[in-house]
Scaffold this motif. Structure first.
Motif, PDB file in Angstrom:
ATOM      1  N   ASN A  23      -3.640   5.054   0.183  1.00 57.74           N
ATOM      2  CA  ASN A  23      -4.366   4.997  -1.081  1.00 57.74           C
ATOM      3  C   ASN A  23      -4.948   3.605  -1.268  1.00 57.74           C
ATOM      4  O   ASN A  23      -4.276   2.607  -0.987  1.00 57.74           O
ATOM      5  CB  ASN A  23      -3.450   5.349  -2.251  1.00 57.74           C
ATOM      6  CG  ASN A  23      -3.025   6.810  -2.227  1.00 57.74           C
ATOM      7  OD1 ASN A  23      -3.675   7.643  -1.600  1.00 57.74           O
ATOM      8  ND2 ASN A  23      -1.935   7.131  -2.896  1.00 57.74           N
ATOM      9  N   HIS A  24      -6.178   3.542  -1.742  1.00 62.39           N
ATOM     10  CA  HIS A  24      -6.842   2.255  -1.893  1.00 62.39           C
ATOM     11  C   HIS A  24      -6.109   1.342  -2.870  1.00 62.39           C
ATOM     12  O   HIS A  24      -5.337   1.801  -3.719  1.00 62.39           O
ATOM     13  CB  HIS A  24      -8.279   2.459  -2.377  1.00 62.39           C
ATOM     14  CG  HIS A  24      -9.134   3.174  -1.386  1.00 62.39           C
ATOM     15  ND1 HIS A  24      -9.527   4.490  -1.554  1.00 62.39           N
ATOM     16  CD2 HIS A  24      -9.678   2.772  -0.209  1.00 62.39           C
ATOM     17  CE1 HIS A  24     -10.262   4.857  -0.521  1.00 62.39           C
ATOM     18  NE2 HIS A  24     -10.366   3.843   0.310  1.00 62.39           N
ATOM     19  N   ARG A  25      -6.365   0.078  -2.740  1.00 69.68           N
ATOM     20  CA  ARG A  25      -5.714  -0.930  -3.588  1.00 69.68           C
ATOM     21  C   ARG A  25      -5.885  -0.605  -5.078  1.00 69.68           C
ATOM     22  O   ARG A  25      -6.985  -0.381  -5.544  1.00 69.68           O
ATOM     23  CB  ARG A  25      -6.295  -2.306  -3.270  1.00 69.68           C
ATOM     24  CG  ARG A  25      -5.987  -2.745  -1.855  1.00 69.68           C
ATOM     25  CD  ARG A  25      -6.649  -4.058  -1.469  1.00 69.68           C
ATOM     26  NE  ARG A  25      -6.154  -4.478  -0.155  1.00 69.68           N
ATOM     27  CZ  ARG A  25      -5.836  -5.728   0.171  1.00 69.68           C
ATOM     28  NH1 ARG A  25      -6.013  -6.702  -0.704  1.00 69.68           N
ATOM     29  NH2 ARG A  25      -5.356  -6.013   1.367  1.00 69.68           N
ATOM     30  N   LEU A  73     -13.882  -1.243  -7.749  1.00 72.08           N
ATOM     31  CA  LEU A  73     -13.852  -0.878  -6.329  1.00 72.08           C
ATOM     32  C   LEU A  73     -15.228  -0.408  -5.863  1.00 72.08           C
ATOM     33  O   LEU A  73     -15.687  -0.763  -4.773  1.00 72.08           O
ATOM     34  CB  LEU A  73     -12.826   0.226  -6.096  1.00 72.08           C
ATOM     35  CG  LEU A  73     -11.342  -0.140  -6.184  1.00 72.08           C
ATOM     36  CD1 LEU A  73     -10.489   1.126  -6.205  1.00 72.08           C
ATOM     37  CD2 LEU A  73     -10.927  -1.035  -5.024  1.00 72.08           C
ATOM     38  N   GLY A  85     -15.372   5.981   2.544  1.00 77.53           N
ATOM     39  CA  GLY A  85     -14.506   5.855   3.712  1.00 77.53           C
ATOM     40  C   GLY A  85     -15.263   5.882   5.022  1.00 77.53           C
ATOM     41  O   GLY A  85     -14.770   5.390   6.047  1.00 77.53           O
ATOM     42  N   ASP A 115      -6.115  -3.295   5.651  1.00 81.69           N
ATOM     43  CA  ASP A 115      -5.224  -2.205   5.252  1.00 81.69           C
ATOM     44  C   ASP A 115      -5.164  -1.132   6.337  1.00 81.69           C
ATOM     45  O   ASP A 115      -4.096  -0.580   6.632  1.00 81.69           O
ATOM     46  CB  ASP A 115      -5.700  -1.594   3.935  1.00 81.69           C
ATOM     47  CG  ASP A 115      -5.626  -2.577   2.766  1.00 81.69           C
ATOM     48  OD1 ASP A 115      -4.983  -3.631   2.927  1.00 81.69           O
ATOM     49  OD2 ASP A 115      -6.210  -2.289   1.704  1.00 81.69           O
ATOM     50  N   SER A 146      -0.593   2.265  -4.791  1.00 83.64           N
ATOM     51  CA  SER A 146      -0.889   1.018  -4.071  1.00 83.64           C
ATOM     52  C   SER A 146      -1.101  -0.097  -5.084  1.00 83.64           C
ATOM     53  O   SER A 146      -1.690   0.108  -6.154  1.00 83.64           O
ATOM     54  CB  SER A 146      -2.153   1.166  -3.207  1.00 83.64           C
ATOM     55  OG  SER A 146      -1.924   2.043  -2.130  1.00 83.64           O
ATOM     56  N   ILE A 194     -10.713  -6.852  -2.841  1.00 83.49           N
ATOM     57  CA  ILE A 194     -10.980  -5.427  -2.625  1.00 83.49           C
ATOM     58  C   ILE A 194     -12.269  -5.268  -1.816  1.00 83.49           C
ATOM     59  O   ILE A 194     -12.960  -4.255  -1.923  1.00 83.49           O
ATOM     60  CB  ILE A 194     -11.085  -4.660  -3.961  1.00 83.49           C
ATOM     61  CG1 ILE A 194     -12.074  -5.348  -4.916  1.00 83.49           C
ATOM     62  CG2 ILE A 194      -9.726  -4.509  -4.609  1.00 83.49           C
ATOM     63  CD1 ILE A 194     -12.329  -4.570  -6.193  1.00 83.49           C
ATOM     64  N   LEU A 209     -13.411   6.913  -1.892  1.00 86.60           N
ATOM     65  CA  LEU A 209     -12.933   5.866  -2.793  1.00 86.60           C
ATOM     66  C   LEU A 209     -12.094   6.456  -3.923  1.00 86.60           C
ATOM     67  O   LEU A 209     -12.554   7.301  -4.695  1.00 86.60           O
ATOM     68  CB  LEU A 209     -14.124   5.112  -3.379  1.00 86.60           C
ATOM     69  CG  LEU A 209     -13.790   3.794  -4.091  1.00 86.60           C
ATOM     70  CD1 LEU A 209     -13.238   2.785  -3.106  1.00 86.60           C
ATOM     71  CD2 LEU A 209     -15.038   3.241  -4.777  1.00 86.60           C
ATOM     72  N   LEU A 222       0.833  -1.195   0.000  1.00 85.81           N
ATOM     73  CA  LEU A 222       0.000   0.000   0.000  1.00 85.81           C
ATOM     74  C   LEU A 222       0.871   1.250   0.000  1.00 85.81           C
ATOM     75  O   LEU A 222       1.933   1.278   0.628  1.00 85.81           O
ATOM     76  CB  LEU A 222      -0.884   0.036   1.251  1.00 85.81           C
ATOM     77  CG  LEU A 222      -1.741  -1.197   1.533  1.00 85.81           C
ATOM     78  CD1 LEU A 222      -2.381  -1.066   2.916  1.00 85.81           C
ATOM     79  CD2 LEU A 222      -2.805  -1.372   0.458  1.00 85.81           C
ATOM     80  N   SER A 251      -9.765   7.685   6.586  1.00 87.90           N
ATOM     81  CA  SER A 251     -10.337   6.670   5.703  1.00 87.90           C
ATOM     82  C   SER A 251     -10.957   7.439   4.539  1.00 87.90           C
ATOM     83  O   SER A 251     -12.094   7.919   4.626  1.00 87.90           O
ATOM     84  CB  SER A 251     -11.383   5.844   6.466  1.00 87.90           C
ATOM     85  OG  SER A 251     -11.995   4.908   5.624  1.00 87.90           O
ATOM     86  N   HIS A 299     -10.131  -3.804   3.099  1.00 88.37           N
ATOM     87  CA  HIS A 299      -9.950  -2.410   3.532  1.00 88.37           C
ATOM     88  C   HIS A 299      -9.628  -2.344   5.027  1.00 88.37           C
ATOM     89  O   HIS A 299      -8.788  -1.542   5.453  1.00 88.37           O
ATOM     90  CB  HIS A 299     -11.216  -1.610   3.254  1.00 88.37           C
ATOM     91  CG  HIS A 299     -11.516  -1.408   1.796  1.00 88.37           C
ATOM     92  ND1 HIS A 299     -10.551  -1.030   0.881  1.00 88.37           N
ATOM     93  CD2 HIS A 299     -12.678  -1.523   1.096  1.00 88.37           C
ATOM     94  CE1 HIS A 299     -11.104  -0.914  -0.315  1.00 88.37           C
ATOM     95  NE2 HIS A 299     -12.395  -1.213  -0.214  1.00 88.37           N
TER      96      HIS A 299
END
Length: 291
Positions: free
Chosen positions: A61-63, A216, A105, A84, A68, A76, A38, A20, A35, A81
């Motif tokens: 940063n999100h997958r 996502l 988030g 992470d 990331s 995902i 998206l 990540l 958080s 989350h």
């Protein structure tokens, strides 16, 4: 205003091995874990990322977004989350923290508070509801929840296909003061958004692959409502009057089901962190006093 070069990035490995891109302000003080919305990035939080604001602020940063990795397993979902979040908190040396959630988030923050209550001291929810998010979209337009959910999920499914064709175009859009102001004229963002901050946020956002972003979003749509009776920490929710992605009435209803939760609605869209950073900081300070 935060300069992009001042955001401190580093890599953190999650429980399943996914690398990540984490970030923070390098500050010290009360622990705050962001958080994020998206696919969004740290540049949306100009005041919170100042290194001298008396806070230790971290996020990630999100997958598959902003450096990331896309997970080899394809995971995902909500569990990913949460893993992470744990990895980022552990890396930052945070035993517990105040959570700030924005948009999707907020779902992640409330779910985290239910599963890891010992690690959460407070929650600040910005333009988001604790679960079943897609059913609350388009609320200011009086669209029935089931219709809104069906429409937005269908749009996301279409984007998983069309996004492959759009990616070469969206990644090359020149984001200047002129193009950013076109977004304001179209009322995507409110007029109070700082042009420089908005440009940094949008420019970084459009480096993400649209089809991956849609995947996502589809996975996020599976997240059901959180049991708010299990939320016992100080909580505040801030809604925007013109928010089409997390209606203010849905947020007010959620606040009413949390003991002693503070609810505030301000003039603005879904992008209050950019449009009203002063409100975000004020509500965080109020929450920290309660914590």
């Amino acid at each position: 205003m935060i300069q992009p070069a001042l955001v401190r990035f580093h890599d953190v490995r999650s429980e399943d091995g996914t690398l990540l891109r984490a970030w923070g302000n390098g500050g010290s003080g009360p622990a705050v874990l962001l958080s994020n919305g998206l696919g969004t990035n740290p540049y949306a939080w100009p005041d919170l990322l100042q290194p001298d604001n008396g806070l230790q602020v971290v996020g990630w940063n999100h997958r598959g977004i902003g450096g990331s990795e896309r997970p080899a397993s394809g995971r995902i979902d909500m569990d990913a989350h949460l893993e992470d979040m744990v990895a980022v908190m552990d890396d930052a040396g945070m035993d517990s923290a105040v959570l700030i959630g924005w948009s999707i988030g907020v779902n992640v923050a409330f779910e985290f508070a239910v599963r890891y209550p010992e690690r959460v001291t407070g929650i600040l929810a910005i333009c988001g509801v604790p679960g079943a998010t897609f059913s609350t979209m388009l609320e200011p337009w009086k669209v029935p929840p089931l219709v809104a959910q069906t429409l937005m999920i269908t749009l996301a499914r279409i984007s998983t296909v069309t996004g492959h064709g759009l990616a070469p175009v969206t990644s090359r859009i020149p984001w200047t003061r002129f193009s950013v102001n076109l977004l304001k004229m179209a009322r995507v963002f409110g007029p109070s958004a700082d042009d420089t901050v908005l440009r940094d946020v949008v420019q970084e956002f459009f480096t993400s692959h649209p089809a991956w972003y849609a995947q996502l979003a589809l996975e996020a749509a599976r997240h059901d409502r959180v049991s708010l009776s299990r939320i016992t920490v100080p909580t505040a929710l801030v809604a925007g009057t013109k928010d089409l992605l997390a209606g203010p009435e849905a947020m007010r209803s959620a606040a009413a089901r949390i003991p002693n939760a503070r609810y505030r609605v301000v003039d603005g869209t879904h992008f209050l962190p950019i449009e009203r950073p002063d409100v975000v900081l004020e509500e965080l300070e109020r929450l920290l006093e309660r914590v």
